[in-house]
Design a protein around this motif. Structure first.
Motif, PDB file in Angstrom:
ATOM      1  N   ALA A   1       0.304  13.052  11.335  1.00 44.39           N
ATOM      2  CA  ALA A   1      -0.113  11.654  11.253  1.00 44.39           C
ATOM      3  C   ALA A   1      -1.484  11.447  11.877  1.00 44.39           C
ATOM      4  O   ALA A   1      -2.048  10.358  11.796  1.00 44.39           O
ATOM      5  CB  ALA A   1       0.914  10.774  11.961  1.00 44.39           C
ATOM      6  N   SER A   2      -2.032  12.484  12.507  1.00 45.53           N
ATOM      7  CA  SER A   2      -3.361  12.324  13.114  1.00 45.53           C
ATOM      8  C   SER A   2      -4.197  13.575  12.846  1.00 45.53           C
ATOM      9  O   SER A   2      -3.666  14.662  12.576  1.00 45.53           O
ATOM     10  CB  SER A   2      -3.232  12.122  14.625  1.00 45.53           C
ATOM     11  OG  SER A   2      -2.837  13.343  15.230  1.00 45.53           O
ATOM     12  N   LEU A   3      -5.514  13.370  12.963  1.00 42.94           N
ATOM     13  CA  LEU A   3      -6.439  14.482  12.738  1.00 42.94           C
ATOM     14  C   LEU A   3      -6.224  15.568  13.793  1.00 42.94           C
ATOM     15  O   LEU A   3      -6.222  16.767  13.478  1.00 42.94           O
ATOM     16  CB  LEU A   3      -7.877  13.949  12.775  1.00 42.94           C
ATOM     17  CG  LEU A   3      -8.974  14.912  12.380  1.00 42.94           C
ATOM     18  CD1 LEU A   3      -8.741  15.495  10.999  1.00 42.94           C
ATOM     19  CD2 LEU A   3     -10.324  14.201  12.425  1.00 42.94           C
ATOM     20  N   ASP A   4      -6.022  15.162  15.037  1.00 47.28           N
ATOM     21  CA  ASP A   4      -5.805  16.148  16.115  1.00 47.28           C
ATOM     22  C   ASP A   4      -4.609  17.035  15.806  1.00 47.28           C
ATOM     23  O   ASP A   4      -4.650  18.249  16.005  1.00 47.28           O
ATOM     24  CB  ASP A   4      -5.574  15.434  17.459  1.00 47.28           C
ATOM     25  CG  ASP A   4      -6.890  14.919  18.040  1.00 47.28           C
ATOM     26  OD1 ASP A   4      -7.952  15.313  17.507  1.00 47.28           O
ATOM     27  OD2 ASP A   4      -6.853  14.115  18.990  1.00 47.28           O
TER      28      ASP A   4
ATOM     29  N   VAL B   1     -21.628  19.090   4.581  1.00 47.20           N
ATOM     30  CA  VAL B   1     -20.198  18.965   4.813  1.00 47.20           C
ATOM     31  C   VAL B   1     -19.957  18.949   6.317  1.00 47.20           C
ATOM     32  O   VAL B   1     -20.520  19.780   7.040  1.00 47.20           O
ATOM     33  CB  VAL B   1     -19.492  20.179   4.158  1.00 47.20           C
ATOM     34  CG1 VAL B   1     -18.132  20.410   4.731  1.00 47.20           C
ATOM     35  CG2 VAL B   1     -19.413  19.974   2.653  1.00 47.20           C
ATOM     36  N   GLU B   2     -19.150  17.997   6.778  1.00 53.72           N
ATOM     37  CA  GLU B   2     -18.753  18.010   8.196  1.00 53.72           C
ATOM     38  C   GLU B   2     -17.412  18.731   8.279  1.00 53.72           C
ATOM     39  O   GLU B   2     -16.437  18.328   7.654  1.00 53.72           O
ATOM     40  CB  GLU B   2     -18.611  16.583   8.712  1.00 53.72           C
ATOM     41  CG  GLU B   2     -18.242  16.544  10.190  1.00 53.72           C
ATOM     42  CD  GLU B   2     -17.932  15.126  10.651  1.00 53.72           C
ATOM     43  OE1 GLU B   2     -18.870  14.425  11.068  1.00 53.72           O
ATOM     44  OE2 GLU B   2     -16.761  14.728  10.584  1.00 53.72           O
ATOM     45  N   ALA B   3     -17.401  19.841   9.028  1.00 55.81           N
ATOM     46  CA  ALA B   3     -16.173  20.639   9.161  1.00 55.81           C
ATOM     47  C   ALA B   3     -15.722  20.586  10.606  1.00 55.81           C
ATOM     48  O   ALA B   3     -16.529  20.772  11.524  1.00 55.81           O
ATOM     49  CB  ALA B   3     -16.445  22.079   8.748  1.00 55.81           C
TER      50      ALA B   3
ATOM     51  N   GLY C   1     -14.378  22.411  17.640  1.00 56.43           N
ATOM     52  CA  GLY C   1     -15.526  21.492  17.555  1.00 56.43           C
ATOM     53  C   GLY C   1     -15.868  21.133  16.123  1.00 56.43           C
ATOM     54  O   GLY C   1     -15.086  21.359  15.202  1.00 56.43           O
ATOM     55  N   THR C   2     -17.095  20.593  15.973  1.00 58.04           N
ATOM     56  CA  THR C   2     -17.552  20.092  14.667  1.00 58.04           C
ATOM     57  C   THR C   2     -18.807  20.843  14.247  1.00 58.04           C
ATOM     58  O   THR C   2     -19.678  21.098  15.074  1.00 58.04           O
ATOM     59  CB  THR C   2     -17.885  18.583  14.778  1.00 58.04           C
ATOM     60  OG1 THR C   2     -16.717  17.907  15.251  1.00 58.04           O
ATOM     61  CG2 THR C   2     -18.303  17.990  13.457  1.00 58.04           C
ATOM     62  N   ARG C   3     -18.879  21.221  12.972  1.00 60.88           N
ATOM     63  CA  ARG C   3     -20.094  21.837  12.438  1.00 60.88           C
ATOM     64  C   ARG C   3     -20.538  21.023  11.234  1.00 60.88           C
ATOM     65  O   ARG C   3     -19.700  20.490  10.506  1.00 60.88           O
ATOM     66  CB  ARG C   3     -19.861  23.233  11.865  1.00 60.88           C
ATOM     67  CG  ARG C   3     -19.271  24.247  12.688  1.00 60.88           C
ATOM     68  CD  ARG C   3     -19.539  25.620  12.056  1.00 60.88           C
ATOM     69  NE  ARG C   3     -18.582  25.965  11.005  1.00 60.88           N
ATOM     70  CZ  ARG C   3     -18.838  26.856  10.062  1.00 60.88           C
ATOM     71  NH1 ARG C   3     -20.026  27.450   9.988  1.00 60.88           N
ATOM     72  NH2 ARG C   3     -17.918  27.165   9.150  1.00 60.88           N
TER      73      ARG C   3
END
Ligand SMILES: Cc1cc2nc3c(=O)[nH]c(=O)nc-3n(C[C@H](O)[C@H](O)[C@H](O)COP(=O)(O)OP(=O)(O)OC[C@H]3O[C@@H](n4cnc5c(N)ncnc54)[C@H](O)[C@@H]3O)c2cc1C
Length: 288
Positions: free
Chosen positions: A12-15, A136-138, A143-145
């Protein structure tokens, strides 16, 4: 055929999704629209141990204007793009591509991000977004790239995504106040994959071309950028000579194969003609 057995998770969440993807590594797969993954699983070309269904995660389904560009969330469907007012005008290449993808059933479920992650050389979003210079945000637990799309595609059905990562959004840069473009697709019948697709996206600066994006579908091992044609157009007047020469350069950049959809020579010719038509439309000189 039925798919091999698999575990199914609907976080239900991105985490929670990122934690599941981390746990399963290369044995886990994101399930978005399921329009490519489910058929592959039924044919047993893919047998993931676990599916992480992201459809219940809130906040991933928006198309938003950000700093003059666009952010397209991971659950934005083809049909959302077809209807979005934001994908017209300066982003006409995207608005024109959306309704040409398959049929309404696929468009109701399939996602833009899923299409990029699937990396089918005949995928229409790959070219339309390459032409815009999208990234693209991955995200993963680590973390985030942000990955430029021309580095994201690494070959047929292969991307730069690492195990544990998912695409959370696609970012389209601001093309400036004056921009136009289109996506032209030749298909054997309505709903078919492209025999050839051409994306054209042009930013204008003082009446001349500032920046041009041209990308090709179905004529190479992945969606291709026609870089030499783009470079030749930068700073040029969009007159007949420039248009003709860009069409020739794009045709040379194509790497088509003979197949049931047509000969390599035929496809190369379609690239040339479509680039010319797309540029004329961008210049407001002719309907493509
Ligand atoms: C009959 C038919 C005709 C079609 N015709 C066309 C066409 O003409 N043009 C065209 O472009 N496409 C076409 N498609 C493909 C369609 O556009 C799919 O929707 C698209 O390729 C995949 O999107 P999806 O959301 O369904 O992804 P899914 O099927 O859910 O996933 C596809 C792959 O991407 C991965 N994935 C999905 N989302 C993410 C994410 N956020 N992060 C990381 N990985 C992710 C999955 O793990 C899987 O490996 C067609 C499909 C069908 C069934």
């Amino acid at each position: 055929m039925y798919p091999a057995s698999f575990e199914y998770h609907a976080p239900a969440s991105l985490d929670e999704a990122l934690s599941l993807l981390e746990r399963y590594g290369d044995e886990g797969r994101v399930l978005a629209g399921g329009q490519s993954l489910i058929p592959l699983m039924k044919l047993r070309f893919a047998s993931p141990r676990a599916l992480v269904d992201i459809n219940r995660i809130e906040g991933l389904d928006g198309v938003e204007e950000v700093d003059g560009g666009l952010a397209i969330g991971a659950l934005v469907r083809h049909k959302d793009c077809e209807r979005s007012e934001l994908l017209r005008g300066r982003f006409g290449v995207l608005g024109d591509a959306a309704p040409q993808i398959s049929d309404p059933i696929v468009r109701n479920l399939g996602t833009v991000a899923g299409s990029l992650a699937h990396a089918d050389p005949q995928g229409d979003w790959g070219s339309a977004l390459l032409a815009t210079g999208a990234e693209v945000e991955a995200r993963s637990e680590g973390g985030t790239r942000v990955i430029p799309l021309d580095q994201f595609f690494q070959g047929p059905f292969t991307t730069a995504l690492e195990p544990g990562e998912m695409v959370t959004s696609v970012r389209v840069p601001d093309p400036g106040p004056r921009a136009a473009g289109t996506y032209l697709k030749l298909e054997r019948k309505v709903g078919d994959y492209a025999t050839v697709g051409v994306a054209v996206h042009v930013s204008f600066d003082n009446g001349a071309v500032g920046k041009a994006g041209i990308a090709l579908t179905g004529v190479g091992p992945s969606n291709l950028r026609a870089s030499e044609a783009e470079a030749a157009l930068a700073g040029a007047e969009l007159d007949d000579d420039a248009i003709r020469s860009a069409g020739e350069l794009a045709a040379q950049a194509a790497d088509p194969r003979d197949d049931v959809r047509g000969s390599a020579e035929y496809k190369r010719n379609v690239v040339r003609i479509f680039v010319e038509r797309g540029l004329r439309k961008a210049a407001g000189r002719e309907e493509a």
